[in-house]
Design a protein around this motif. Sequence first.
Motif, short mmCIF file in Angstrom:
data_model
loop_
_atom_site.label_atom_id
_atom_site.label_comp_id
_atom_site.label_asym_id
_atom_site.label_seq_id
_atom_site.Cartn_x
_atom_site.Cartn_y
_atom_site.Cartn_z
N SER A 347 -27.58 -10.04 89.35
CA SER A 347 -28.06 -9.92 87.97
C SER A 347 -27.92 -11.22 87.19
CB SER A 347 -27.31 -8.79 87.25
OG SER A 347 -25.91 -9.00 87.33
N GLU A 348 -27.19 -12.20 87.73
CA GLU A 348 -27.07 -13.51 87.09
C GLU A 348 -28.00 -14.53 87.74
OE1 GLU A 348 -22.97 -14.62 86.96
OE2 GLU A 348 -22.42 -12.98 85.60
N ASP A 349 -28.96 -14.04 88.53
CA ASP A 349 -29.98 -14.85 89.18
C ASP A 349 -29.40 -15.78 90.25
OD1 ASP A 349 -32.78 -15.25 89.34
OD2 ASP A 349 -32.58 -17.21 88.39
N LEU A 350 -28.28 -15.41 90.83
CA LEU A 350 -27.67 -16.19 91.90
C LEU A 350 -28.24 -15.74 93.23
CD1 LEU A 350 -25.50 -18.25 92.85
CD2 LEU A 350 -23.94 -16.30 93.07
N LEU A 351 -28.80 -16.69 94.00
CA LEU A 351 -29.35 -16.40 95.32
C LEU A 351 -28.22 -16.19 96.31
CD1 LEU A 351 -31.93 -16.32 97.18
CD2 LEU A 351 -31.45 -18.75 97.64
N LEU A 352 -28.24 -15.06 97.02
CA LEU A 352 -27.23 -14.78 98.03
C LEU A 352 -27.71 -15.29 99.38
CD1 LEU A 352 -26.03 -11.18 97.11
CD2 LEU A 352 -25.25 -13.39 96.26
N LYS A 353 -26.85 -16.04 100.04
CA LYS A 353 -27.18 -16.57 101.36
C LYS A 353 -27.12 -15.45 102.40
CE LYS A 353 -25.30 -21.19 100.44
NZ LYS A 353 -24.29 -22.20 100.89
N ALA A 354 -27.89 -15.62 103.44
CA ALA A 354 -27.90 -14.62 104.50
C ALA A 354 -28.12 -15.31 105.84
CB ALA A 354 -28.97 -13.57 104.26
N GLU A 355 -27.76 -14.58 106.88
CA GLU A 355 -27.96 -15.05 108.25
C GLU A 355 -28.49 -13.90 109.07
OE1 GLU A 355 -24.76 -15.13 111.33
OE2 GLU A 355 -24.86 -17.26 110.95
N VAL A 356 -29.49 -14.17 109.88
CA VAL A 356 -30.00 -13.13 110.79
C VAL A 356 -29.88 -13.64 112.21
CG1 VAL A 356 -31.56 -12.03 109.14
CG2 VAL A 356 -32.38 -13.93 110.52
N TYR A 357 -29.50 -12.75 113.09
CA TYR A 357 -29.42 -13.09 114.50
C TYR A 357 -29.92 -11.89 115.30
CZ TYR A 357 -27.77 -14.31 119.14
OH TYR A 357 -27.73 -14.60 120.47
N ALA A 358 -30.65 -12.17 116.36
CA ALA A 358 -31.20 -11.09 117.18
C ALA A 358 -30.73 -11.24 118.62
CB ALA A 358 -32.72 -11.09 117.11
N TYR A 359 -30.15 -10.17 119.12
CA TYR A 359 -29.82 -10.06 120.55
C TYR A 359 -31.07 -9.56 121.25
CZ TYR A 359 -28.11 -7.48 124.69
OH TYR A 359 -27.93 -6.98 125.95
N ASN A 360 -31.50 -10.27 122.29
CA ASN A 360 -32.71 -9.90 123.02
C ASN A 360 -32.40 -9.63 124.48
OD1 ASN A 360 -35.30 -10.52 121.19
ND2 ASN A 360 -33.71 -12.03 120.72
N ALA A 361 -32.99 -8.58 125.00
CA ALA A 361 -32.82 -8.23 126.41
C ALA A 361 -34.09 -7.55 126.89
CB ALA A 361 -31.61 -7.32 126.61
N TYR A 362 -34.22 -7.44 128.21
CA TYR A 362 -35.27 -6.64 128.80
C TYR A 362 -34.64 -5.36 129.35
CZ TYR A 362 -38.48 -10.61 128.68
OH TYR A 362 -39.27 -11.65 128.27
N SER A 363 -35.36 -4.25 129.19
CA SER A 363 -34.85 -2.99 129.71
C SER A 363 -34.67 -3.08 131.22
CB SER A 363 -35.80 -1.85 129.37
OG SER A 363 -35.41 -0.67 130.05
N ASN A 364 -33.53 -2.56 131.66
CA ASN A 364 -33.29 -2.46 133.11
C ASN A 364 -33.40 -1.01 133.59
OD1 ASN A 364 -30.98 -1.32 132.06
ND2 ASN A 364 -29.64 -3.04 132.59
N GLY A 365 -33.99 -0.18 132.72
CA GLY A 365 -34.13 1.23 133.06
C GLY A 365 -32.92 2.07 132.71
N ASN A 366 -31.89 1.43 132.12
CA ASN A 366 -30.68 2.14 131.74
C ASN A 366 -30.58 2.27 130.23
OD1 ASN A 366 -29.79 2.37 134.46
ND2 ASN A 366 -29.02 0.25 134.38
N LYS A 367 -29.50 2.90 129.77
CA LYS A 367 -29.32 3.13 128.34
C LYS A 367 -28.20 2.29 127.74
CE LYS A 367 -30.85 7.97 128.49
NZ LYS A 367 -30.50 9.35 128.10
N ILE A 368 -27.49 1.51 128.56
CA ILE A 368 -26.39 0.70 128.07
C ILE A 368 -26.69 -0.78 128.33
CG2 ILE A 368 -23.94 0.14 128.36
CD1 ILE A 368 -23.43 3.06 129.01
N TYR A 369 -26.48 -1.60 127.28
CA TYR A 369 -26.74 -3.03 127.38
C TYR A 369 -25.54 -3.79 126.82
CZ TYR A 369 -31.35 -1.42 128.51
OH TYR A 369 -32.38 -0.77 129.15
N THR A 370 -25.20 -4.88 127.48
CA THR A 370 -24.03 -5.66 127.11
C THR A 370 -24.44 -7.12 126.92
OG1 THR A 370 -23.40 -6.22 129.38
CG2 THR A 370 -22.60 -4.11 128.51
N ASP A 371 -23.45 -7.95 126.62
CA ASP A 371 -23.72 -9.37 126.43
C ASP A 371 -24.30 -10.01 127.69
OD1 ASP A 371 -22.62 -8.98 123.96
OD2 ASP A 371 -20.73 -10.02 124.36
#
Length: 437
Positions: A347-371
């Motif tokens: 409300s004081e016109d201060l721009l809030l900084k943000a960061e976006v990051y996307a984890y990307n993978a290809y499906s291996n036919g399973n329901k669990i994905y890790t790093d």
Amino acid sequence: MSQCDSPFIICLLTDENGKLVSTSDPSGLAFTVLCSTKKCLGTDSLTEKNLVTVSIKGYIVVYIQGKEKSSPIPFYAVKHICIDVPKGAFLDFSVKKFHCCGVPVLLENEIAQIDVLIDFETEARSCAYVDVLVQPAESAVCEKILISVLKIYDAVCFNTCIPVIYDLLLSAIIYQYNALSDGVKTEYTNQDELTEYGHEGILSPTSVSYYNLFVNGMLQPNVNYAISEGQLKLLTNDVPEKNETIILTFVTFGQNHGKAVYVMDNKYVTVSDGSKMVFTNNDELVEYGDKGIPSPDAVSYFNLYINGTLQPNTNFIVAEDHLELTTTNIPPTGAMIVLESVVIKDSEDLLLKAEVYAYNAYSNGNKIYTDQEEITMYGTKGISAPQLSSYQNLFVNGVIQPQINYSVQEGRLTLNTIEAPNPRVPITLQFVRVFLS
């Protein structure tokens, strides 16, 4: 940011209004006896004493160099002590040592949270006031006088350690309305919602920070639709084909240190000609908007969609009046390119900084994905703990998923769908982190 560059952090005991207090102040630490009916053995293993349950409550504020102090942060603990409490006695508590320290948790060069440890030592005394007859000193009167004194029956010291997290990320609540096109109508209401994914209907645009519409996985320009509470109206000439997904996402942010937050969400739309990788304001399709490509200095964060697919940050560079694709392949002719710019101000016109990051993978036919499944050409940060982001979005084969369809913990994404995605289907888990001022 190196360890030596970390900001100076202190935390102090306060009352519930944030006023600094000492450990002896009644408005500081509050001790409450919850139960004293059970018995226990004293340290000599022979004396039977009372097992007493005590709740401890208090507040701290955290000061971070270069930032505002926090609002009062409550903390709470329950302790069990073994002490002799005869009938008519009461417990008195005094804090002998109090220490509070904070360690920053950094994301890139921004502080996402402060891990605080509150550590103090308390002496509990079992007491009662008793009447005693005493001879007055240097008095000519031989009669004794009656006075009331505090009698100590037993005492025990105990240590308390309480971890507290001070979150410096802007909180957010997300909701997703899901429906399927019938191939005919252009208006959708709460009655069309697929309630297995949610049942709050179409939220009022005035009650949320911002919203987006995806039709068949494609992010829509703002001019393509209008919403009001309980109603979505498509303003396009073409009607979505039967059974195409219609998804409204709603994001509602909390406050920035008590100040209301407002969002401006603009979309630059262009189309690939099959040859170039750099786009400017001259390439904008003005029927969808004419605000051009803004400077990154004036934007909290960008999202880029090519043919409906959210792009990793490594795939593009943005400058004022300049969008450059850094992919190996040029988008095919006719591919829609949508650059979403999200501006978050208080409300004081201060721009809030943000960061976006996307984890990307290809499906291996399973329901669990890790790093280990991460496509490292797009990033190597893995799956972050959900508490270290304002909110997350999951895209499977380019389609944004309702929250009920997945769960996230550090290093692990679990799909809660009945069937797993087909092999090689792209999976993108986006983390949005908006930092408090």
